[in-house]
Enzyme design. Structure first.
Site, PDB file in Angstrom:
ATOM      1  N   ARG A  39      -0.342  -9.078  13.309  1.00  0.00           N
ATOM      2  CA  ARG A  39      -0.951  -8.111  12.380  1.00  0.00           C
ATOM      3  C   ARG A  39      -1.754  -8.834  11.306  1.00  0.00           C
ATOM      4  O   ARG A  39      -2.827  -8.376  10.907  1.00  0.00           O
ATOM      5  CB  ARG A  39       0.131  -7.227  11.745  1.00  0.00           C
ATOM      6  CG  ARG A  39       0.727  -6.233  12.752  1.00  0.00           C
ATOM      7  CD  ARG A  39       2.063  -5.694  12.303  1.00  0.00           C
ATOM      8  NE  ARG A  39       1.986  -4.968  11.051  1.00  0.00           N
ATOM      9  CZ  ARG A  39       3.043  -4.718  10.278  1.00  0.00           C
ATOM     10  NH1 ARG A  39       4.249  -5.125  10.637  1.00  0.00           N
ATOM     11  NH2 ARG A  39       2.878  -4.051   9.152  1.00  0.00           N
TER      12      ARG A  39
ATOM     13  N   ARG B  26      11.650  -5.639   4.982  1.00  0.00           N
ATOM     14  CA  ARG B  26      11.442  -4.222   4.660  1.00  0.00           C
ATOM     15  C   ARG B  26      12.428  -3.342   5.436  1.00  0.00           C
ATOM     16  O   ARG B  26      12.734  -3.591   6.583  1.00  0.00           O
ATOM     17  CB  ARG B  26      10.016  -3.800   5.021  1.00  0.00           C
ATOM     18  CG  ARG B  26       9.811  -2.281   4.902  1.00  0.00           C
ATOM     19  CD  ARG B  26       8.375  -1.877   4.948  1.00  0.00           C
ATOM     20  NE  ARG B  26       7.699  -2.330   6.138  1.00  0.00           N
ATOM     21  CZ  ARG B  26       6.386  -2.248   6.318  1.00  0.00           C
ATOM     22  NH1 ARG B  26       5.619  -1.744   5.357  1.00  0.00           N
ATOM     23  NH2 ARG B  26       5.845  -2.685   7.428  1.00  0.00           N
TER      24      ARG B  26
ATOM     25  N   ARG C 278      11.143  -1.251  10.958  1.00  0.00           N
ATOM     26  CA  ARG C 278      10.024  -0.877  11.825  1.00  0.00           C
ATOM     27  C   ARG C 278       9.923  -1.839  13.011  1.00  0.00           C
ATOM     28  O   ARG C 278      10.124  -3.041  12.835  1.00  0.00           O
ATOM     29  CB  ARG C 278       8.715  -0.912  11.021  1.00  0.00           C
ATOM     30  CG  ARG C 278       8.322   0.465  10.493  1.00  0.00           C
ATOM     31  CD  ARG C 278       7.180   0.436   9.518  1.00  0.00           C
ATOM     32  NE  ARG C 278       5.962  -0.225   9.978  1.00  0.00           N
ATOM     33  CZ  ARG C 278       4.835  -0.258   9.275  1.00  0.00           C
ATOM     34  NH1 ARG C 278       4.777   0.329   8.082  1.00  0.00           N
ATOM     35  NH2 ARG C 278       3.781  -0.873   9.740  1.00  0.00           N
TER      36      ARG C 278
ATOM     37  N   ARG D   6      -9.859   0.288   8.369  1.00  0.00           N
ATOM     38  CA  ARG D   6      -9.542  -1.135   8.466  1.00  0.00           C
ATOM     39  C   ARG D   6     -10.402  -1.889   9.462  1.00  0.00           C
ATOM     40  O   ARG D   6     -10.028  -2.979   9.893  1.00  0.00           O
ATOM     41  CB  ARG D   6      -8.059  -1.384   8.676  1.00  0.00           C
ATOM     42  CG  ARG D   6      -7.404  -0.796   9.820  1.00  0.00           C
ATOM     43  CD  ARG D   6      -5.989  -1.367   9.887  1.00  0.00           C
ATOM     44  NE  ARG D   6      -5.014  -0.394   9.516  1.00  0.00           N
ATOM     45  CZ  ARG D   6      -3.775  -0.683   9.142  1.00  0.00           C
ATOM     46  NH1 ARG D   6      -3.376  -1.915   9.068  1.00  0.00           N
ATOM     47  NH2 ARG D   6      -2.943   0.263   8.849  1.00  0.00           N
TER      48      ARG D   6
ATOM     49  N   LYS E 291       0.836  -1.210   0.000  1.00  0.00           N
ATOM     50  CA  LYS E 291       0.000   0.000   0.000  1.00  0.00           C
ATOM     51  C   LYS E 291       0.870   1.260   0.000  1.00  0.00           C
ATOM     52  O   LYS E 291       0.673   2.172  -0.798  1.00  0.00           O
ATOM     53  CB  LYS E 291      -0.930   0.019   1.236  1.00  0.00           C
ATOM     54  CG  LYS E 291      -1.870  -1.177   1.311  1.00  0.00           C
ATOM     55  CD  LYS E 291      -2.813  -1.103   2.511  1.00  0.00           C
ATOM     56  CE  LYS E 291      -2.113  -1.138   3.859  1.00  0.00           C
ATOM     57  NZ  LYS E 291      -1.428  -2.431   4.154  1.00  0.00           N
TER      58      LYS E 291
HETATM   59  P1  AP5 Z   1       4.773  -1.638   1.805  1.00  0.00           P
HETATM   60  O1  AP5 Z   1       4.458  -0.815   0.623  1.00  0.00           O
HETATM   61  O2  AP5 Z   1       5.506  -1.010   2.920  1.00  0.00           O
HETATM   62  O3  AP5 Z   1       3.441  -2.380   2.326  1.00  0.00           O
HETATM   63  P2  AP5 Z   1       2.172  -1.840   3.116  1.00  0.00           P
HETATM   64  O4  AP5 Z   1       0.981  -2.465   2.512  1.00  0.00           O
HETATM   65  O5  AP5 Z   1       2.203  -0.362   3.203  1.00  0.00           O
HETATM   66  O6  AP5 Z   1       2.448  -2.520   4.520  1.00  0.00           O
HETATM   67  P3  AP5 Z   1       2.359  -1.914   5.986  1.00  0.00           P
HETATM   68  O7  AP5 Z   1       3.124  -2.831   6.883  1.00  0.00           O
HETATM   69  O8  AP5 Z   1       2.731  -0.474   6.020  1.00  0.00           O
HETATM   70  O9  AP5 Z   1       0.861  -2.069   6.267  1.00  0.00           O
HETATM   71  P4  AP5 Z   1       0.167  -2.072   7.599  1.00  0.00           P
HETATM   72  O10 AP5 Z   1      -1.223  -1.907   7.192  1.00  0.00           O
HETATM   73  O11 AP5 Z   1       0.426  -3.240   8.462  1.00  0.00           O
HETATM   74  O12 AP5 Z   1       0.901  -0.877   8.425  1.00  0.00           O
HETATM   75  P5  AP5 Z   1       0.473   0.623   8.727  1.00  0.00           P
HETATM   76  O13 AP5 Z   1       1.688   1.432   8.758  1.00  0.00           O
HETATM   77  O14 AP5 Z   1      -0.634   1.020   7.852  1.00  0.00           O
HETATM   78  O15 AP5 Z   1       5.569  -2.922   1.280  1.00  0.00           O
HETATM   79  C1  AP5 Z   1       6.025  -3.937   2.170  1.00  0.00           C
HETATM   80  C2  AP5 Z   1       7.377  -4.476   1.683  1.00  0.00           C
HETATM   81  O16 AP5 Z   1       7.186  -5.187   0.460  1.00  0.00           O
HETATM   82  C3  AP5 Z   1       8.405  -3.371   1.369  1.00  0.00           C
HETATM   83  O17 AP5 Z   1       9.668  -3.829   1.743  1.00  0.00           O
HETATM   84  C4  AP5 Z   1       8.303  -3.199  -0.167  1.00  0.00           C
HETATM   85  O18 AP5 Z   1       9.545  -2.784  -0.737  1.00  0.00           O
HETATM   86  C5  AP5 Z   1       7.943  -4.612  -0.615  1.00  0.00           C
HETATM   87  N1  AP5 Z   1       7.055  -4.645  -1.790  1.00  0.00           N
HETATM   88  C6  AP5 Z   1       6.004  -3.841  -2.048  1.00  0.00           C
HETATM   89  N2  AP5 Z   1       5.390  -4.189  -3.195  1.00  0.00           N
HETATM   90  C7  AP5 Z   1       6.072  -5.271  -3.665  1.00  0.00           C
HETATM   91  C8  AP5 Z   1       5.926  -6.099  -4.823  1.00  0.00           C
HETATM   92  N3  AP5 Z   1       4.939  -5.880  -5.712  1.00  0.00           N
HETATM   93  N4  AP5 Z   1       6.800  -7.121  -4.990  1.00  0.00           N
HETATM   94  C9  AP5 Z   1       7.801  -7.336  -4.078  1.00  0.00           C
HETATM   95  N5  AP5 Z   1       7.992  -6.580  -2.981  1.00  0.00           N
HETATM   96  C10 AP5 Z   1       7.146  -5.563  -2.769  1.00  0.00           C
HETATM   97  O19 AP5 Z   1      -0.088   0.477  10.199  1.00  0.00           O
HETATM   98  C11 AP5 Z   1       0.772   0.172  11.260  1.00  0.00           C
HETATM   99  C12 AP5 Z   1      -0.001   0.048  12.555  1.00  0.00           C
HETATM  100  O20 AP5 Z   1      -0.655   1.300  12.853  1.00  0.00           O
HETATM  101  C13 AP5 Z   1      -1.151  -0.974  12.545  1.00  0.00           C
HETATM  102  O21 AP5 Z   1      -0.693  -2.274  12.838  1.00  0.00           O
HETATM  103  C14 AP5 Z   1      -2.047  -0.409  13.649  1.00  0.00           C
HETATM  104  O22 AP5 Z   1      -1.529  -0.695  14.909  1.00  0.00           O
HETATM  105  C15 AP5 Z   1      -1.932   1.094  13.417  1.00  0.00           C
HETATM  106  N6  AP5 Z   1      -2.951   1.580  12.475  1.00  0.00           N
HETATM  107  C16 AP5 Z   1      -2.743   2.111  11.246  1.00  0.00           C
HETATM  108  N7  AP5 Z   1      -3.907   2.417  10.640  1.00  0.00           N
HETATM  109  C17 AP5 Z   1      -4.885   2.066  11.523  1.00  0.00           C
HETATM  110  C18 AP5 Z   1      -6.303   2.100  11.475  1.00  0.00           C
HETATM  111  N8  AP5 Z   1      -6.958   2.563  10.387  1.00  0.00           N
HETATM  112  N9  AP5 Z   1      -6.979   1.656  12.555  1.00  0.00           N
HETATM  113  C19 AP5 Z   1      -6.336   1.191  13.647  1.00  0.00           C
HETATM  114  N10 AP5 Z   1      -5.000   1.100  13.760  1.00  0.00           N
HETATM  115  C20 AP5 Z   1      -4.281   1.538  12.700  1.00  0.00           C
HETATM  116 MG    MG Z   2       2.407   1.053   4.772  1.00  0.00          MG
END
Ligand code: AP5
Ligand code: MG
Ligand code: ZN
Length: 216
Positions: free
Chosen positions: A170, A126, A159, A88, A13
């Site tokens: 997660r 990552r 991270r 989410r 994402k």
């Molecule tokens: P990346 O692009 O970083 O993936 P992502 O989908 O953004 O993954 P996140 O871990 O950021 O998602 P998340 O939803 O768990 O975390 P968030 O920060 O939102 O890519 C991942 C890796 O893969 C990278 O190394 C990249 O290079 C590689 N990659 C990407 N595309 C690829 C491809 N096509 N092929 C190969 N490799 C690839 O949330 C973190 C925390 O915050 C949550 O756990 C929760 O505690 C809190 N939080 C956030 N939003 C909310 C909400 N709405 N409600 C409640 N709590 C929340």
């Molecule tokens: Mg992300």
């Protein structure tokens, strides 16, 4: 364009959002990035959010919906925005519908679909830039120089929630609380599913096609 990017942790994402907003000229709004910024500034919101994030649990809906409501009311969101990581849970999705009621609702929900067993490798490999937030992967998107950001020269870090144990939490939270949103948006007729197992540029082109754009 008011767009939501949906998908499990590690689906790509953040990676796709960065590229999409450069083409669409709308702000990238990531709740995860907002929480991490609050944690590093040591604000009360950050201290509260950290208790959940470090364990791989969700921050409570009221807090998360509140920060999104304030953010999308900012002037830079007048022409639209790209939400990454929100909503989410079903209550968050309903809260968002309520916020957008007078503006005709969302235009599109893009679901990046990735096989679950790939996600652990994606997340544990990552690395992020400390200074500009750029996203790398040790195998799939490695920086030219080890531990140094290609874009700004900043150093890279892992991270705290990217350890194998927290990643498993997660993913199970995703299955229980976020996956039901796929059906929620399918019923509204605005869901587009893109194969996120493909290379990064292919996924970007497919997301563009889903939005009616041709970026090949
Ligand atoms: P990346 O692009 O970083 O993936 P992502 O989908 O953004 O993954 P996140 O871990 O950021 O998602 P998340 O939803 O768990 O975390 P968030 O920060 O939102 O890519 C991942 C890796 O893969 C990278 O190394 C990249 O290079 C590689 N990659 C990407 N595309 C690829 C491809 N096509 N092929 C190969 N490799 C690839 O949330 C973190 C925390 O915050 C949550 O756990 C929760 O505690 C809190 N939080 C956030 N939003 C909310 C909400 N709405 N409600 C409640 N709590 C929340
Ligand atoms: Mg992300
Ligand atoms: Zn950087």
């Amino acid at each position: 364009m008011k767009i939501v990017l949906l998908g499990p942790p590690g689906a790509g994402k953040g990676t796709q959002a960065e590229a999409l907003v450069k083409k669409l000229f709308i702000p990238h709004i990531s709740t995860g990035d907002m929480f991490r910024a609050a944690i590093s500034s040591g604000t009360p919101l950050g201290m509260e959010a950290k208790r959940y994030i470090d364990q791989g649990h969700l921050v409570p809906d009221e807090i998360t919906a509140g920060i999104i409501k304030d953010r999308i009311a900012q002037p830079d969101c007048r022409e639209g925005f790209l939400l990454d990581g929100f909503p989410r849970t079903l209550p968050q999705a309903e809260a968002l519908d309520e916020m957008l009621k007078e503006q005709g609702g969302l235009d599109a929900v893009l679901d990046i679909d990735v096989e679950l067993d790939r996600l652990i490798v994606r997340l544990t490999g990552r690395r992020m830039c400390k200074d500009c937030g750029a996203i790398y992967h040790l195998l799939y998107n490695a920086p030219q120089k080890e531990n140094v950001c290609d874009i700004c020269g900043g150093s890279l870090y892992q991270r705290v929630d990217d350890t194998e144990e927290t990643v498993k939490n997660r993913l199970s939270v995703y299955e229980k609380q976020t996956a039901p949103l796929i059906e929620y948006y399918q019923k509204k007729g605005i869901l587009h599913i893109v194969n996120g197992d493909n290379p990064i540029n292919t996924v970007l082109a497919d997301l563009g096609k889903a939005l009616g754009q041709n970026w090949n």
